[in-house]
Every structure is written in C-alpha cells, then in structure tokens.
Write a protein that holds these residues in place. Sequence first.
Motif, PDB file in Angstrom:
ATOM      1  N   GLU A  23       0.833  -1.257  -0.103  1.00  0.00           N
ATOM      2  CA  GLU A  23       0.158   0.077  -0.016  1.00  0.00           C
ATOM      3  C   GLU A  23       0.900   1.358  -0.127  1.00  0.00           C
ATOM      4  O   GLU A  23       0.610   2.108  -0.739  1.00  0.00           O
ATOM      5  N   ILE A  24       1.782   1.386   0.838  1.00  0.00           N
ATOM      6  CA  ILE A  24       2.690   2.345   0.928  1.00  0.00           C
ATOM      7  C   ILE A  24       3.583   2.764  -0.550  1.00  0.00           C
ATOM      8  O   ILE A  24       3.776   3.896  -0.974  1.00  0.00           O
ATOM      9  N   GLU A  25       3.959   1.645  -0.994  1.00  0.00           N
ATOM     10  CA  GLU A  25       4.807   1.706  -2.372  1.00  0.00           C
ATOM     11  C   GLU A  25       3.810   2.231  -3.459  1.00  0.00           C
ATOM     12  O   GLU A  25       4.054   3.159  -4.197  1.00  0.00           O
ATOM     13  N   THR A  26       2.473   1.739  -3.433  1.00  0.00           N
ATOM     14  CA  THR A  26       1.517   2.418  -4.505  1.00  0.00           C
ATOM     15  C   THR A  26       1.120   3.486  -4.159  1.00  0.00           C
ATOM     16  O   THR A  26       1.092   4.563  -5.188  1.00  0.00           O
ATOM     17  N   LEU A  27       0.802   4.088  -2.918  1.00  0.00           N
ATOM     18  CA  LEU A  27       0.461   5.519  -2.664  1.00  0.00           C
ATOM     19  C   LEU A  27       1.643   6.360  -2.934  1.00  0.00           C
ATOM     20  O   LEU A  27       1.240   7.433  -3.304  1.00  0.00           O
TER      21      LEU A  27
END
Length: 155
Positions: free
Chosen positions: A147-151
């Motif tokens: 999620e962090i990478e995508t955001l």
Amino acid sequence: MAVLSLLKAHPAHGYDISRAVAEGPLSMLGLSRPAVYAVLDRFARRGWVTGQTQSSGNRPDKTVMLLTKTGAAALAKMQSDTATVAALPVVPLVALLLAHDAGQAIPRATLQALVDMRKSDLAKLEADSDHADSATSALSRRVLRAEIETLESLL
C-alpha cells in the motif's frame, strides 16, 4: 465510493456497474448485484445519481445511471476528507485507487495522510516482537508495504 467513481468515469447501467465490481480489483469489494442496485437506490434518494431511461429495442427499457453535480461534490468530499480517507481499510482504498485510475485527482494531502497512517501502522507491527513470527503479522506487513509503495508512487 467505487460506484460513484465508476459513474464519474462514464454513465452506466446497473448491470454494467455490478459486473464491473464483480471483476478485477473491485471484486475485493464483494458487492452482489442486488447490493449494487441498493447502493444506486440510496444514492438516487440522496440526489447523487439520476437515471435516464434508454430504449433497448425489443427488450425492456434500461436505466442508465449518471452522476449528478451533487454526487460529484460528495465524491470529491469523500476523497479530500483526509481524516476519513487516512483510516480506510484495504477494500475502500481500492475504490480510491479506482477513482485515481479513472482520472480523478486525489488531493496530495489525502495521499500523504494515507502514506503516513500506513507507515505508522507498519512501524507498530515491526516493533511487536510478540507476534513477529505469526503469519497474520507477516501478511499485514506485506500488505502495508505494498500500500505504501503504491500510494507513494502517486505523490
């Protein structure tokens, strides 16, 4: 949020919307066809969507659902409400990403709040030595990292 995002991208029949949420990443939402129609009815009562009857030749007429200005404003408010969006679990986060993929601008502050919240949650999990070896903790850490990478890629 997913249904409003779909309608912002383009008007659609209820059946088409239910098919869209049953396939691909939106399948995580788990919305059945009757649930989609219930959501559309609720949104129509709120004035967020409206239906236009469309002739289908020998078949029964279909109702094409359109996002109203009030609905677009409600969607924008949902997307920009940093306090609400920051606490989104994975499934509604997919709906927010769908809105982004449909060309809707997600406020930078909203994206940053989501990143910050996820980083905080990840730090807590990584500091929890009592459950570090559990499968649940391992999966949660992987999901949060993804999620962090995508955001962050959207910032």
